[in-house]
Design a protein around this motif. Structure first.
Motif, PDB file in Angstrom:
ATOM      1  N   SER A  50      14.959 132.751 -18.908  1.00 37.64           N
ATOM      2  CA  SER A  50      13.609 133.191 -18.509  1.00 37.64           C
ATOM      3  C   SER A  50      13.446 133.155 -16.986  1.00 37.64           C
ATOM      4  CB  SER A  50      12.544 132.332 -19.186  1.00 37.64           C
ATOM      5  OG  SER A  50      12.729 130.970 -18.895  1.00 37.64           O
ATOM      6  N   PRO A  77       8.825 139.811 -17.929  1.00 29.66           N
ATOM      7  CA  PRO A  77       8.078 140.724 -18.801  1.00 29.66           C
ATOM      8  C   PRO A  77       8.688 142.129 -18.831  1.00 29.66           C
ATOM      9  CG  PRO A  77       6.575 139.525 -17.371  1.00 29.66           C
ATOM     10  CD  PRO A  77       7.952 139.266 -16.867  1.00 29.66           C
ATOM     11  N   TYR A  79      11.799 142.819 -18.760  1.00 32.23           N
ATOM     12  CA  TYR A  79      12.948 142.786 -19.674  1.00 32.23           C
ATOM     13  C   TYR A  79      12.493 142.652 -21.129  1.00 32.23           C
ATOM     14  CZ  TYR A  79      15.496 141.571 -15.358  1.00 32.23           C
ATOM     15  OH  TYR A  79      16.010 141.557 -14.092  1.00 32.23           O
ATOM     16  N   GLY A  80      11.202 142.526 -21.330  1.00 31.51           N
ATOM     17  CA  GLY A  80      10.682 142.387 -22.698  1.00 31.51           C
ATOM     18  C   GLY A  80      10.851 140.987 -23.247  1.00 31.51           C
ATOM     19  N   ILE A  81      10.877 139.992 -22.352  1.00 33.72           N
ATOM     20  CA  ILE A  81      11.066 138.600 -22.790  1.00 33.72           C
ATOM     21  C   ILE A  81       9.780 137.813 -22.555  1.00 33.72           C
ATOM     22  CG2 ILE A  81      12.319 136.446 -22.325  1.00 33.72           C
ATOM     23  CD1 ILE A  81      14.722 138.089 -21.476  1.00 33.72           C
ATOM     24  N   THR A  82       9.453 136.936 -23.487  1.00 38.74           N
ATOM     25  CA  THR A  82       8.404 135.964 -23.240  1.00 38.74           C
ATOM     26  C   THR A  82       8.883 134.612 -23.782  1.00 38.74           C
ATOM     27  OG1 THR A  82       6.043 135.484 -23.452  1.00 38.74           O
ATOM     28  CG2 THR A  82       7.135 136.330 -25.400  1.00 38.74           C
ATOM     29  N   MET A 161       1.681 138.802 -25.088  1.00 41.10           N
ATOM     30  CA  MET A 161       2.579 139.528 -24.174  1.00 41.10           C
ATOM     31  C   MET A 161       3.189 140.758 -24.853  1.00 41.10           C
ATOM     32  SD  MET A 161       2.854 137.970 -21.196  1.00 41.10           S
ATOM     33  CE  MET A 161       4.406 138.513 -20.511  1.00 41.10           C
ATOM     34  N   GLN A 162       3.185 140.766 -26.206  1.00 43.83           N
ATOM     35  CA  GLN A 162       3.735 141.895 -26.968  1.00 43.83           C
ATOM     36  C   GLN A 162       5.160 142.240 -26.518  1.00 43.83           C
ATOM     37  OE1 GLN A 162       0.460 144.715 -26.372  1.00 43.83           O
ATOM     38  NE2 GLN A 162      -0.203 144.263 -28.458  1.00 43.83           N
ATOM     39  N   SER A 163       5.953 141.185 -26.344  1.00 43.43           N
ATOM     40  CA  SER A 163       7.344 141.383 -25.890  1.00 43.43           C
ATOM     41  C   SER A 163       8.257 141.678 -27.071  1.00 43.43           C
ATOM     42  CB  SER A 163       7.820 140.116 -25.180  1.00 43.43           C
ATOM     43  OG  SER A 163       6.980 139.827 -24.097  1.00 43.43           O
ATOM     44  N   ASP A 164       9.496 141.984 -26.766  1.00 43.24           N
ATOM     45  CA  ASP A 164      10.483 142.227 -27.827  1.00 43.24           C
ATOM     46  C   ASP A 164      11.237 140.956 -28.167  1.00 43.24           C
ATOM     47  OD1 ASP A 164       9.943 144.938 -28.011  1.00 43.24           O
ATOM     48  OD2 ASP A 164      11.211 145.381 -26.266  1.00 43.24           O
ATOM     49  N   LYS A 195      10.694 142.117 -34.122  1.00 37.79           N
ATOM     50  CA  LYS A 195      10.862 141.377 -32.874  1.00 37.79           C
ATOM     51  C   LYS A 195      12.073 140.440 -33.016  1.00 37.79           C
ATOM     52  CE  LYS A 195       6.916 142.949 -31.217  1.00 37.79           C
ATOM     53  NZ  LYS A 195       6.896 143.975 -30.159  1.00 37.79           N
TER      54      LYS A 195
END
Lengths: 244, 288
Positions: A50, A77, A79-82, A161-164, A195
């Motif tokens: 992270s 964010p 990179y689609g990470i939370t 965050m609606q991340s992947d 996810k």
């Protein structure tokens, strides 16, 4: 297909090697458990992935993009990470609702000041807070919540965050059974919504129940990986936890 | 003549000046967690900009004030962009940042003295040109009225800005946890840059108002900074309304403290108040 990969990743703290040449892959749309005794490098790995800790050697690849040799926290964010934290980190002096709204804030200064769609954003915040049963507490300061509620709020912030890719560092630690059910439900729901979840956890029953894949770390290296039932029955894994 | 109304008026005026410094100092401290000593010199930069554009270039007072505020804000932003931000990126200690800001303070103060000399200057065009008002037995000039209004407007404005705007929420998030703010996608460097601009502009405004009320000189920032920092600590370091409360308390304690003794004791009284708070209530009135 791996959505998140590390290649020969190494992280040192002065003379201590916390992660030593670790090469692992996290499959997309799965729940992967990371287990290992205390000090095995699990949280350090999440901190490196992270961008909260720099790493010395190796590389990280996210979403089949180029190999990253440096990860900046502000790019996480993108990179689609939370993630969530082992020691809860909230915006303590803000209300429960604002802890979520700040995540939903447009990143452009002037849009942030004058953006419309407040009702839409508020609905998003309501949805995630209802998912963790905190909507009724929306006007309370984060600092005034119980430990379990704080843990749930941190998870809600990650959901907003609606991340992947969700990196969850001991999300069940210190939770009452009812809250454990809520969090398990959320994690299963994330997988249903395609996810990817990476879960650090010490409770092996939860690992068996939730995870498709488990990675065992010991002394900063990969000890074993595979299907939980098989891996957790391996002699070397049991010895790593209980000693020889 | 009863001097109490005048002392109350003086206390509110001094408290208002300290409020402008304390709330802007706290705004920056809240987000960066370091003692930004250059904050003091912003008062002199604002005041001397008005001296240059208003008195030497002959622009109208309001235009000169606007330029002065903007220049102070811009220099604050530049200091962050080219000194503090690189240091933060290198994870420099708070002490390193403090020393860097001390250096920048010294350089800027010296530059002002080189350009404008160390003599006292006035921003007004003559003695006795200001209107005065009598309020409940206390005499107050029009500049002092503006100082009180500015303190009220700035404090209320900042509190509204931080509480009610989305950008304000991002500022509070950065103040609360800079690292987590980054990983939820907040551009913390940009936020801190804007905070430096706003905070420095407010300090510049304070210097301008003090300049119209009394006089200006290159080292004026040091005294104002010290009083502002005392107010900030007494009220609650990092808190906007704590800074305002601390500033008013400091104004009253200072002015009532010298009723029976020489006014030279004023600064000693201010530091006495600081020491009392550091010993008995180190987190300030609002307990930050």
């Amino acid at each position: 297909m791996s959505i998140l990969e590390t290649k020969k990743l190494t992280k040192r703290f002065d003379g201590v090697v916390a992660i030593n040449g670790l090469s692992i892959g996290i499959e997309a749309e799965t729940i992967t458990g990371i287990v290992g005794p205390n000090g095995s490098g699990k949280t350090t790995l999440i901190n490196v992935l992270s961008g909260m800790l720099p790493f010395e050697n190796g590389s990280v690849r996210v979403n089949n993009a180029e190999n990253l040799r440096v990860i900046r926290p502000r790019n996480i964010p993108l990179y689609g990470i939370t993630r969530t934290f082992q020691n809860i980190r909230l915006f303590e002096q803000m209300t429960v609702l604002d802890n979520i709204m700040v995540v939903l804030t447009k990143r452009n200064v002037f849009s942030a000041l004058f953006e419309r769609h407040t009702a839409y954003r508020l609905k998003q915040a309501e949805d995630v807070l209802r998912a963790v049963n905190l909507w009724e507490k929306r006007n309370d300061l984060a600092i005034n919540l119980s430990y379990g509620q704080r843990k749930l709020l941190e998870i809600a912030r990650a959901l907003a965050m609606q991340s992947d890719i969700f990196l969850l560092d001991e999300p069940f630690a210190g939770l009452f059974p009812e809250m454990v059910k809520t969090v398990s439900g959320i994690i299963k729901d994330l997988k249903d919504h395609r996810k990817t979840v990476v879960l650090i956890e010490h409770n092996m029953n939860l690992i068996r129940e939730l995870c498709d894949h488990v990675i065992v770390m010991d002394g900063g290296v990969l000890l074993s990986q595979g299907v939980p039932e098989r891996v957790l029955a391996e002699k070397k894994v049991i010895e790593a936890y209980l000693g020889k | 003549m009863d001097i109490i109304p005048q002392i109350i008026a003086n206390s509110i005026i001094a408290g208002s000046v300290y409020t402008l410094i304390a709330v802007s100092f706290n705004l920056i401290y809240g987000a960066t967690k370091f003692f930004n000593i250059t904050h003091g010199v912003m008062t002199a930069i604002g005041a001397y900009a008005v001296f240059f554009f208003g008195k030497q270039m002959g622009l109208s007072v309001w235009v000169a004030v606007l330029i002065g505020v903007l220049i102070a804000g811009m220099i604050g932003w530049l200091l962050d962009r080219f000194i503090y931000r690189p240091l933060r990126e290198k994870k420099a200690s708070q002490l390193a940042l403090l020393v860097a800001s001390l250096g920048a303070f010294t350089v800027l103060q010296a530059l002002i003295a080189i350009i404008f000399t160390s003599r006292f200057q006035t921003l007004t065009h003559g003695v006795g040109v200001q209107k005065t008002f009598e309020i409940a037995g206390g005499i107050i000039t029009q500049t002092q009225v503006l100082i009180v209004i500015a303190a009220l407007v700035v404090t209320a404005g900042l509190m509204f800005f931080l509480k009610c705007t989305r950008f304000g929420k991002a500022v509070r998030a950065v103040s609360d946890d800079n690292e987590v703010s980054k990983i939820i996608g907040i551009n913390t460097d940009r936020i801190i840059g804007i905070i430096f601009f706003i905070g420095s502009a407010i300090a510049g405004l304070a210097g301008i108002l003090v300049g119209f009320d009394t006089a200006i000189e290159p080292t004026m920032g040091l005294v104002l900074l010290l009083k502002g920092v005392i107010a900030a600590i007494v009220g609650g370091i990092g808190s906007i309304y704590g800074g305002a409360i601390g500033a008013l308390l400091l104004g009253f304690v200072e002015n009532f403290g010298i009723i029976k003794i020489a006014s030279e004791w004023k600064d000693a009284i201010a530091f006495g108040l600081l020491i009392l708070f550091l010993i008995f209530r180190p987190r300030g009135i609002v307990r930050t």
